[in-house]
Design a protein around this motif. Structure first.
Motif, short mmCIF file in Angstrom:
data_model
loop_
_atom_site.label_atom_id
_atom_site.label_comp_id
_atom_site.label_asym_id
_atom_site.label_seq_id
_atom_site.Cartn_x
_atom_site.Cartn_y
_atom_site.Cartn_z
N MET A 1 -7.74 35.32 33.69
CA MET A 1 -7.52 34.18 34.85
C MET A 1 -7.44 34.93 36.33
O MET A 1 -6.52 35.43 36.35
CB MET A 1 -6.35 33.30 34.31
N SER A 2 -7.92 34.41 37.24
CA SER A 2 -7.67 34.90 38.76
C SER A 2 -6.40 34.39 39.09
O SER A 2 -5.94 33.43 38.32
CB SER A 2 -9.05 34.71 39.43
N ALA A 3 -6.03 34.96 40.09
CA ALA A 3 -4.88 34.76 40.87
C ALA A 3 -5.01 33.15 41.30
O ALA A 3 -4.18 32.40 41.42
CB ALA A 3 -4.33 35.65 42.12
N ALA A 4 -6.16 32.87 41.70
CA ALA A 4 -6.60 31.51 42.39
C ALA A 4 -6.31 30.50 41.35
O ALA A 4 -6.03 29.55 41.52
CB ALA A 4 -8.01 31.49 43.28
N GLU A 5 -6.85 30.95 40.23
CA GLU A 5 -6.76 30.04 39.06
C GLU A 5 -5.44 29.78 38.62
O GLU A 5 -4.97 28.70 38.24
CB GLU A 5 -7.75 30.30 37.98
N ARG A 6 -4.61 30.65 38.64
CA ARG A 6 -3.09 30.47 38.14
C ARG A 6 -2.61 29.82 39.23
O ARG A 6 -1.69 28.87 39.03
CB ARG A 6 -2.61 31.91 38.36
N LEU A 7 -2.89 29.92 40.55
CA LEU A 7 -2.19 29.10 41.73
C LEU A 7 -2.60 27.76 41.63
O LEU A 7 -1.90 26.77 41.62
CB LEU A 7 -2.94 29.88 43.19
N LEU A 8 -3.85 27.40 41.04
CA LEU A 8 -4.27 25.98 41.02
C LEU A 8 -3.47 25.40 39.85
O LEU A 8 -2.85 24.19 39.97
CB LEU A 8 -6.02 26.07 40.75
N ALA A 9 -3.64 26.21 38.66
CA ALA A 9 -2.65 25.34 37.53
C ALA A 9 -1.23 25.19 38.03
O ALA A 9 -0.45 24.09 37.43
CB ALA A 9 -2.68 26.41 36.40
N LEU A 10 -0.67 26.11 38.65
CA LEU A 10 0.79 26.09 38.96
C LEU A 10 0.96 24.91 40.11
O LEU A 10 2.20 24.30 39.88
CB LEU A 10 1.45 27.43 39.27
N ALA A 11 0.27 24.75 40.83
CA ALA A 11 0.36 23.88 42.00
C ALA A 11 0.33 22.52 41.46
O ALA A 11 0.92 21.72 41.72
CB ALA A 11 -0.34 24.05 43.14
N ARG A 12 -0.67 22.33 40.31
CA ARG A 12 -1.10 21.12 39.67
C ARG A 12 0.30 20.88 38.94
O ARG A 12 0.78 19.56 39.08
CB ARG A 12 -2.23 21.23 38.75
N ALA A 13 0.93 21.86 38.25
CA ALA A 13 1.80 21.31 37.46
C ALA A 13 3.25 21.06 38.24
O ALA A 13 4.03 20.34 37.70
CB ALA A 13 2.06 22.73 36.50
N ARG A 14 3.25 21.77 39.32
CA ARG A 14 4.58 21.30 40.24
C ARG A 14 4.27 20.26 41.34
O ARG A 14 4.94 19.76 41.89
CB ARG A 14 4.63 22.52 40.98
#
Length: 166
Positions: A1-14
């Motif tokens: 998973m790329s950093a941008a994909e991790r950011l997307l998932a984390l921002a969504r969750a938060r």
């Protein structure tokens, strides 16, 4: 998973909504954040403010701040991030301003990049990174990576005095 994909998932969750204010990266951070599908759920807008006039008119950076500290300063980076928050629906903004090269000066060398992170209900924080005279492309790429790291750290709650959790 790329950093941008991790950011997307984390921002969504938060439940975070992001904005960018960029100078030397000229929209590359916004481009990286919006690369994964579904980024529209977490990204509001990006401001490309390459000139001082753009920083003033689009982000509300005070002209006296630019005169006193220069565009490549943590003070201006913080004002850029806070301006992006004030002019968007974001809950978290990142700003990038620096000297990608070629060039620079003795007091502001090539590769110096200032970053700021501003949460909607918290305290803006900033940092300066000296990437060195690695070349324009390398400095810009490293700046994009660092901006995304800062957003990830804020959403993960890492770092001292972190109040960037939306």
């Amino acid at each position: 998973m790329s950093a941008a994909e991790r950011l997307l998932a984390l921002a969504r969750a938060r439940g975070a909504i992001l904005a960018t204010a960029e100078s030397c990266t000229a929209g590359m951070v916004a481009g990286a954040i919006t690369d994964p599908p579904g980024a529209s759920a977490i990204f509001d807008r990006g401001f490309v403010t390459y000139s001082n006039a753009a920083k003033e008119t689009l982000l509300g950076v005070p002209p006296d701040l630019l005169r006193r500290f220069g565009a490549v300063s943590e003070e201006v980076a913080q004002a850029m991030a806070m301006g992006a928050l004030a002019r968007s629906d974001a809950t978290l903004a990142v700003a990038v301003t620096g000297i990608a090269g070629p060039g620079g000066s003795e007091t502001k060398p090539e590769g110096r990049v200032c970053f700021a992170l501003a949460p909607k209900d918290g305290v803006a924080r900033s940092e300066t990174v000296e990437f060195g005279a690695a070349g324009r492309g390398a400095v810009r790429a490293a700046s994009v990576a660092r901006a995304i790291e800062l957003l990830l750290d804020a959403l993960e709650g890492d770092g001292p005095d972190n109040r960037a959790n939306p």
